[in-house]
Design an enzyme around this catalytic site. Structure first.
Site, mmCIF file in Angstrom:
data_model
loop_
_atom_site.group_PDB
_atom_site.id
_atom_site.type_symbol
_atom_site.label_atom_id
_atom_site.label_comp_id
_atom_site.label_asym_id
_atom_site.label_seq_id
_atom_site.Cartn_x
_atom_site.Cartn_y
_atom_site.Cartn_z
ATOM 1 C CE LYS A 30 -4.189 -1.329 2.536
ATOM 2 N NZ LYS A 30 -4.862 -1.172 3.839
ATOM 3 C CE1 TYR A 65 11.601 -1.479 -0.251
ATOM 4 C CE2 TYR A 65 12.974 -2.829 -1.682
ATOM 5 C CZ TYR A 65 12.764 -1.657 -0.987
ATOM 6 O OH TYR A 65 13.712 -0.651 -1.038
HETATM 7 P P1 NAD Z 1 14.258 4.075 5.932
HETATM 8 O O1 NAD Z 1 13.426 2.963 6.404
HETATM 9 O O2 NAD Z 1 15.263 4.668 6.866
HETATM 10 O O3 NAD Z 1 13.371 5.286 5.421
HETATM 11 C C1 NAD Z 1 12.041 5.151 4.978
HETATM 12 C C2 NAD Z 1 11.228 6.291 5.561
HETATM 13 O O4 NAD Z 1 9.885 6.205 5.060
HETATM 14 C C3 NAD Z 1 11.123 6.217 7.083
HETATM 15 O O5 NAD Z 1 11.362 7.476 7.645
HETATM 16 C C4 NAD Z 1 9.702 5.749 7.332
HETATM 17 O O6 NAD Z 1 9.183 6.160 8.572
HETATM 18 C C5 NAD Z 1 8.989 6.377 6.150
HETATM 19 N N1 NAD Z 1 7.736 5.683 5.816
HETATM 20 C C6 NAD Z 1 7.539 4.351 5.668
HETATM 21 N N2 NAD Z 1 6.255 4.095 5.363
HETATM 22 C C7 NAD Z 1 5.637 5.311 5.293
HETATM 23 C C8 NAD Z 1 4.299 5.710 5.034
HETATM 24 N N3 NAD Z 1 3.344 4.808 4.764
HETATM 25 N N4 NAD Z 1 3.999 7.034 5.065
HETATM 26 C C9 NAD Z 1 4.961 7.951 5.354
HETATM 27 N N5 NAD Z 1 6.238 7.622 5.614
HETATM 28 C C10 NAD Z 1 6.569 6.317 5.583
HETATM 29 O O7 NAD Z 1 14.972 3.564 4.612
HETATM 30 P P2 NAD Z 1 15.994 4.289 3.621
HETATM 31 O O8 NAD Z 1 17.149 3.387 3.457
HETATM 32 O O9 NAD Z 1 16.217 5.689 4.009
HETATM 33 O O10 NAD Z 1 15.168 4.223 2.264
HETATM 34 C C11 NAD Z 1 14.563 5.372 1.692
HETATM 35 C C12 NAD Z 1 13.983 5.002 0.335
HETATM 36 O O11 NAD Z 1 15.017 4.546 -0.528
HETATM 37 C C13 NAD Z 1 12.926 3.884 0.401
HETATM 38 O O12 NAD Z 1 11.906 4.175 -0.514
HETATM 39 C C14 NAD Z 1 13.704 2.677 -0.060
HETATM 40 O O13 NAD Z 1 12.864 1.722 -0.676
HETATM 41 C C15 NAD Z 1 14.683 3.270 -1.043
HETATM 42 N N6 NAD Z 1 15.890 2.421 -1.182
HETATM 43 C C16 NAD Z 1 16.857 2.416 -0.216
HETATM 44 C C17 NAD Z 1 17.956 1.584 -0.367
HETATM 45 C C18 NAD Z 1 19.079 1.558 0.629
HETATM 46 O O14 NAD Z 1 19.993 0.755 0.463
HETATM 47 N N7 NAD Z 1 19.117 2.379 1.656
HETATM 48 C C19 NAD Z 1 18.065 0.754 -1.488
HETATM 49 C C20 NAD Z 1 17.034 0.764 -2.425
HETATM 50 C C21 NAD Z 1 15.963 1.622 -2.279
#
Ligand code: NAD
Ligand code: UDP
Length: 310
Positions: free
Chosen positions: A89, A143
């Site tokens: 979602k 995911y």
């Molecule tokens: P993270 O979990 O630290 O950050 C995700 C943030 O999104 C968190 O602050 C969380 O509270 C917020 N969040 C989650 N669900 C939510 C919702 N329904 N409504 C509002 N906020 C919501 O992870 P990250 O590593 O900072 O990742 C950030 C983005 O980058 C994500 O979309 C992730 O899929 C993508 N990504 C990260 C990596 C990585 O290696 N760090 C790799 C591929 C993709």
């Protein structure tokens, strides 16, 4: 410019907020604090150009902005698998809500997609043209398929409504502000090594990943967002490829830890290998990573030492 960052209190989102404020943008950070923390953005609360809104992206929201970075989504496998329906979602309805907003206010919109769209890849290294090898009914599907569907929505809003889109496919990125109990490999190994706990390698440790330091990644984000005439998807990651056993050895050496290595079962559908082909980012964005793994790990180790009070 006024910029909305969803997921702005998370690991990457909070660094992005910092960087945008340095670039003198006004930032609205929207987050439901599922895996994000106020602590990551607490230093920004007094900044008049920064605003935090606690909100879930699955519900619509309004804001008058010029750019939107959509990062809201838990990124660590244990976190995104603990409520998989919510994860889908978040990716799908979050994308629809952000895209609807972008369409209404004519904002340029950026999607944080992932190397997971390639699944357990049969082509190596992965180029943007590779369509992937994802199990649509597995534990990681909430995911992977959520992110794939978000990419579809971005392209359909672009084709149907002329929304200006940018899609980045992020490969494993690490650095300060990851949660100590986040569950991803870099934070797990560092925290285990610092505490003297056993290092938990899943499987035989021969699976590979490519690790990018967050400063390089955020630099890639801004280059893509502010470049004209490109939608992506563009791979952003560090092409250095390491097995989990190699990563464990490096972290043990850098922390001078006496932790022992233990082996646990490999989670289902865990990709065997992953390495970005970054030719497109080099050519179109003149981007390539600058921080070698050991240098980034040293910074991250220093951060976790202070987080753990060691
Ligand atoms: P993270 O979990 O630290 O950050 C995700 C943030 O999104 C968190 O602050 C969380 O509270 C917020 N969040 C989650 N669900 C939510 C919702 N329904 N409504 C509002 N906020 C919501 O992870 P990250 O590593 O900072 O990742 C950030 C983005 O980058 C994500 O979309 C992730 O899929 C993508 N990504 C990260 C990596 C990585 O290696 N760090 C790799 C591929 C993709
Ligand atoms: N992994 C591991 N021990 C851990 C955590 C992860 O061996 O304590 C492995 C995991 O099985 C995977 C790799 O490290 O093969 C990267 O896992 P992570 O969760 O960081 O990211 P992803 O699998 O999403 O790339």
């Amino acid at each position: 410019m006024r910029v909305l960052v969803t997921g702005g209190a998370g690991f990457l989102g909070s660094h992005l907020c910092d960087r945008l404020l340095e670039e003198r943008d006004e930032v609205i950070c929207l987050d439901n604090l599922f895996t994000g923390r106020k602590k990551n953005i607490a230093h920004l609360f007094d900044n008049p150009y920064f605003e935090f809104v606690r909100h879930d992206v699955i519900d619509p929201f309004k804001a008058e902005v010029d750019q939107i970075y959509n990062l809201a989504c838990p990124a660590s496998p244990p976190h995104y698998q603990c409520n998989p329906i919510k994860t889908t979602k978040t990716s799908v309805m979050g994308a629809i809500n952000c895209l609807g907003l972008a369409k209404r206010v004519k904002a340029r919109i950026f999607q944080a997609s992932t190397s997971e769209v390639y699944g357990d890849p049969l082509e190596h290294p992965q180029k943007e043209e590779y369509r992937g090898h994802v199990n649509p009914i597995g534990l990681r599907a909430c995911y992977d398929e959520g992110k794939r569907c978000a990419e579809t929505l971005f392209f359909d809003y672009h084709r149907q409504n002329g929304v200006e889109i940018r899609i980045v496919r992020i490969f494993n990125t690490y650095g300060p502000r990851m949660l100590a109990d986040d569950g991803r490999v870099v934070s797990n190994f560092i925290v285990q090594a610092l505490r003297g706990d056993d290092i938990t390698i899943y499987g035989n440790g021969e699976q590979t990943r490519s690790f990018c330091y967050y400063t390089d990644l955020i630099d890639g984000f801004l280059r893509l967002m502010n470049q004209d005439g490109i939608t992506g998807p563009v791979n952003i990651g560090n092409p250095g490829e390491f097995s989990m056993s190699e990563l464990a050895e490096i972290i043990l050496r850098l922390t001078r830890s006496k932790s022992k290595i233990t082996y646990q079962p490999l989670p289902a559908d865990d990709p065997i290998q992953r390495k970005p082909d970054i030719s497109l980012a080099k050519e179109k964005l003149e981007w390539e990573p600058k921080v070698p793994l050991e240098e980034g790990l040293k910074e991250t180790i220093a951060y976790f030492k202070s987080e753990l009070g060691l």
